[in-house]
Structure formats: structure tokens, C-alpha cells
Design a protein around this motif. Sequence first.
Motif: not given
Length: 117
Positions: A25, A58, A106, A108
Motif C-alpha cells: 500500500g 493505503d 486501514q 488512507q
Amino acid sequence: MNVSITAPLFDLDGHVLLTEVDPAGLAGFERRNNRIPTLDGGAAIPDFGYSDADRTFDIRWPNRDKHQVDTIRRLAKTYSRLIVATEEGCFIGAPGPFAMSDDEAQIQILVEKRIDQ
């Protein structure tokens, strides 16, 4: 891979070190270019190069530490920018979507600029 997420201002609980981040990511990037069809059947491709500001991190890590996840959630809600340090460098960016499942968390980060150069 290790990733540090920090508040941009002094905050007693404003730092988290993630030690098991999925490196996939963090690797992606784009160049500032696009393809424009021309009337003769060809294409014009203006290329304005690479910018860190076009990157999106990410960041995914195992959801094992409730305090760690709660701290990152609080930082993302409180600050419009966060400092993210990776093996590649140190960046400032805006927190994007945050998600959590039983085994993974998670967030971003929409990179604004690199701040270690």
C-alpha cells in the motif's frame, strides 16, 4: 514494514508506530500525464513528471492493539494533516477513509508533500 503516524502539532498521545504494515500500500505512484486523442487517429501525451503530491498511502496493519487503532482513529478525526514516516521518507498528508475489520485496520493518507528533503 514500519510506519510512524504523528500529529502535526504537539499531542501527548499523538504518535503511533506501526510495525506490521503491508508494504504494497506504500509503493504505488503515478506521473502527471494523460493521453488526449488527436483528430488524425494518434494521441498527444503531455508529461509533467513525478510529484509526491499525487501519491496515496493505503496503510494496512493487523488489528491487534485496540489503543493503537483508537489513537489513529482519533488523530484522523482531530487533525486535517498527519505526518507519516516510512522507510522511503517523511510526508505530510490528509487522512482519507479509515476502515476496520476483525483482523485488519486501514487508513488512507492523501500525500500533500514530502517534508524530509
